[in-house]
Write an enzyme that holds these catalytic residues in place. Structure first.
Site, PDB file in Angstrom:
ATOM      1  N   TYR A  87     -11.190 -11.586   6.327  1.00 42.48           N
ATOM      2  CA  TYR A  87     -10.841 -10.137   6.613  1.00 42.48           C
ATOM      3  C   TYR A  87      -9.930  -9.924   5.179  1.00 42.48           C
ATOM      4  O   TYR A  87      -8.868 -10.605   4.998  1.00 42.48           O
ATOM      5  CB  TYR A  87      -9.810  -9.903   7.602  1.00 42.48           C
ATOM      6  CG  TYR A  87      -9.499  -8.518   7.828  1.00 42.48           C
ATOM      7  CD1 TYR A  87     -10.529  -7.417   8.247  1.00 42.48           C
ATOM      8  CD2 TYR A  87      -8.267  -8.148   7.972  1.00 42.48           C
ATOM      9  CE1 TYR A  87      -9.952  -6.274   8.415  1.00 42.48           C
ATOM     10  CE2 TYR A  87      -7.795  -6.824   7.929  1.00 42.48           C
ATOM     11  CZ  TYR A  87      -8.841  -5.728   8.178  1.00 42.48           C
ATOM     12  OH  TYR A  87      -8.282  -4.554   8.454  1.00 42.48           O
TER      13      TYR A  87
ATOM     14  N   LYS B  32       2.098  -8.447   4.073  1.00 41.24           N
ATOM     15  CA  LYS B  32       2.721  -9.553   5.244  1.00 41.24           C
ATOM     16  C   LYS B  32       3.858  -9.672   4.818  1.00 41.24           C
ATOM     17  O   LYS B  32       4.988  -9.028   4.560  1.00 41.24           O
ATOM     18  CB  LYS B  32       1.787 -10.567   5.798  1.00 41.24           C
ATOM     19  CG  LYS B  32       0.659  -9.438   6.187  1.00 41.24           C
ATOM     20  CD  LYS B  32      -0.381 -10.554   7.239  1.00 41.24           C
ATOM     21  CE  LYS B  32      -1.343  -9.453   8.006  1.00 41.24           C
ATOM     22  NZ  LYS B  32      -2.848  -9.595   7.727  1.00 41.24           N
TER      23      LYS B  32
ATOM     24  N   ASP C 125      -7.068 -13.632  -1.749  1.00 40.55           N
ATOM     25  CA  ASP C 125      -6.396 -13.173  -0.891  1.00 40.55           C
ATOM     26  C   ASP C 125      -5.390 -13.739  -0.255  1.00 40.55           C
ATOM     27  O   ASP C 125      -5.634 -14.459   0.774  1.00 40.55           O
ATOM     28  CB  ASP C 125      -7.554 -12.435   0.120  1.00 40.55           C
ATOM     29  CG  ASP C 125      -6.770 -11.561   1.136  1.00 40.55           C
ATOM     30  OD1 ASP C 125      -5.629 -11.060   1.160  1.00 40.55           O
ATOM     31  OD2 ASP C 125      -7.529 -10.763   1.809  1.00 40.55           O
TER      32      ASP C 125
HETATM   33  C1  PLP Z   1      -3.809  -8.414   7.200  1.00 35.46           C
HETATM   34  C2  PLP Z   1      -4.776  -8.960   6.037  1.00 35.46           C
HETATM   35  C3  PLP Z   1      -5.269  -7.738   5.208  1.00 35.46           C
HETATM   36  C4  PLP Z   1      -5.033  -6.461   5.259  1.00 35.46           C
HETATM   37  O1  PLP Z   1      -3.353  -6.033   5.159  1.00 35.46           O
HETATM   38  P1  PLP Z   1      -3.092  -4.464   6.100  1.00 35.46           P
HETATM   39  O2  PLP Z   1      -1.485  -4.540   5.562  1.00 35.46           O
HETATM   40  O3  PLP Z   1      -3.091  -4.660   7.211  1.00 35.46           O
HETATM   41  O4  PLP Z   1      -3.885  -3.468   5.194  1.00 35.46           O
HETATM   42  C5  PLP Z   1      -6.036  -8.214   3.992  1.00 35.46           C
HETATM   43  N1  PLP Z   1      -6.159  -9.582   3.853  1.00 35.46           N
HETATM   44  C6  PLP Z   1      -5.790 -10.585   4.748  1.00 35.46           C
HETATM   45  C7  PLP Z   1      -6.207 -11.883   4.541  1.00 35.46           C
HETATM   46  C8  PLP Z   1      -5.105 -10.285   5.836  1.00 35.46           C
HETATM   47  O5  PLP Z   1      -4.891 -11.132   6.802  1.00 35.46           O
END
Ligand code: PLP
Length: 431
Positions: free
Chosen positions: A145, A268, A240
């Site tokens: 994701y 995060k 990511d």
């Molecule tokens: C949570 C998450 C996102 C998206 O971040 P948001 O602040 O919810 O937009 C993107 N990549 C990874 C790996 C994530 O866990």
């Protein structure tokens, strides 16, 4: 016996004015069933709901609360900063300090741009990779994701996996056609795609340790192999690290795996619970971002003082505490061992995947190395386990397709209570 009357009433009311009663889908408990618990406040490792129930928290706001909730220096710093206004729309010295701190903790980050979410970070990094290479296509992995930007919502994990959403209405075929997907850990599939689309692929983006299909680890050589392909083919390798950044260690997955990325996305932990994301990388690529280059990217509230002081205070705390990650990892390992013992006793097949303070339990007889394995696990049983734990005051992610995140406010007594609750829950469910 816990009662949830206030949460039930709030959920009823929420649904009258918020789609599904929530502002982000996984919160709705739709896959695990039942009514979501409405949280009133949190302190340290504990959440308190609208009915006064207390929970040991294993979500940590999906990662940011790595020091526990309402960590005093962060709260104080936000309060003080707020007195001087919440946003200017003009540059501040604090943004330089934040960028310098990030650079000092990570590798391969010469320049870093702040944004307001992980979604924005990934979306902007992809645009930059496309602008830099002049190519349109990119490869992502099934079950990973990268936020909810159009291009990424193809075989995506997290809420899409939880709700089994295969294709998202509203996303054009033109966009989806440029998104190529492979199974996680399948290096040969990547090689085939790269050969089939030679010279067309701008980027490979990966969760270097996957957390959005439950926790899944890269097999030895996988990420290294991707690095090699990217270097050979002039493809931008995007890590990511929205989950892994500043969680696995100060240097994130790049340091843990000892593999270099070309661009890195953060979110995060970097915001300590404020809406913050960032993307950064090598100067050669980052200098294509406006106003240095023509790849446009902007944000009215990017780098705003409250977000910056919260993230800065948290990251500085992590940087100044060399033992922090060892402590947190040791706690997670203790939980891992404890869960392993009680699960083994039940005879129910299970797999625990863990790296550092990311951990998840898959009810599977086979190793869980990609999305197909995660989806083939007994996730109906996980949903029952989730509720049995919740009733015992343990707040796990409400989906088998999410990693658990530990925070360092957890005590060994909390971990023992969690293991005991797991034993009781499993005894009840396997009876
Ligand atoms: C949570 C998450 C996102 C998206 O971040 P948001 O602040 O919810 O937009 C993107 N990549 C990874 C790996 C994530 O866990």
């Amino acid at each position: 016996m816990k009662t949830y009357n206030n949460s039930i009433a709030l959920f009823e009311r929420a649904q009258q004015s918020i789609p599904g009663g929530v502002n982000s889908p996984v919160r709705a408990f739709k896959s695990v069933g039942g009514t979501p618990v409405f949280i009133e406040r949190a302190k340290g490792a504990y959440l308190y709901d609208a009915d006064g129930n207390q929970y040991i928290d294993y979500i940590a706001s999906w990662g940011p609360m790595i020091l526990g909730h309402a960590y005093e220096p962060v709260v104080k710093a936000i309060q003080e900063k707020a007195e001087g206004s919440t946003s200017f729309g003009a540059p501040t010295e604090l943004e330089i300090e934040m960028a310098e701190l990030i650079k000092s903790m990570t590798r391969n980050v010469d320049l870093v741009r702040m944004v307001s979410s992980g979604t924005e970070a990934c979306m902007s990094a992809l645009r930059l990779a496309r602008g830099y290479t002049g190519r349109n296509k990119f490869i992502k992995f099934e079950g990973c994701y990268h936020g909810h930007a159009d291009a990424f919502l193809v075989k995506a994990g997290s809420g899409l996996a939880t709700f089994d959403i295969q294709t998202v209405p509203g996303i054009t075929a033109g966009v989806s056609n440029d998104t190529l997907t492979c199974a996680y850990n399948d290096l040969d599939a990547v090689k085939q795609l790269v050969t089939a689309h030679k010279g067309e692929i701008a980027a490979i983006i990966i969760e270097p340790i996957a957390g959005n299909m439950g926790c899944i680890l890269p097999q030895p050589g996988f990420v290294e192999g991707l690095r090699h392909i990217c270097t050979e083919e002039g493809i931008v390798f995007i890590f990511d690290e929205v989950m892994t950044g500043f969680r696995l260690g100060a240097g994130g997955a790049q340091a843990t795996l000892n593999v270099d990325a070309d661009l890195v996305c953060y979110g995060k932990v970097i915001g300590a619970g404020m809406p913050v994301g960032a993307f950064g990388g090598k100067k050669e690529i980052m200098s294509h971002i406006a106003p240095l280059g023509n790849v446009y990217q902007a944000g009215t509230l990017s780098g705003n003082p409250l977000a910056m002081i919260a993230g800065f205070t948290l990251l500085q705390t992590l940087q100044n505490n060399p033992d922090f990650y060892r402590e947190l990892d040791a706690k997670t390992e203790y939980l891992h061992k404890g869960l392993e013992t009680v699960l083994t006793a039940t005879g129910k097949p299970f797999v625990i995947n863990r790296l550092g303070s990311m951990i998840s339990v898959h009810f599977s007889a086979q190793p869980v190395t990609d999305f197909a394995c995660a989806a083939a696990s007994d996730n109906a049983f996980f949903n029952k386990f989730f509720h049995a734990m919740l009733r015992r005051g343990i707040y796990l992610p409400p989906s088998a397709f999410e990693s658990w995140f530990l925070n360092n406010a957890l005590t060994y007594a909390d971990l023992d209570a969690t293991i005991a609750a797991a034993q009781e829950s499993l005894t009840e469910l396997c009876a």
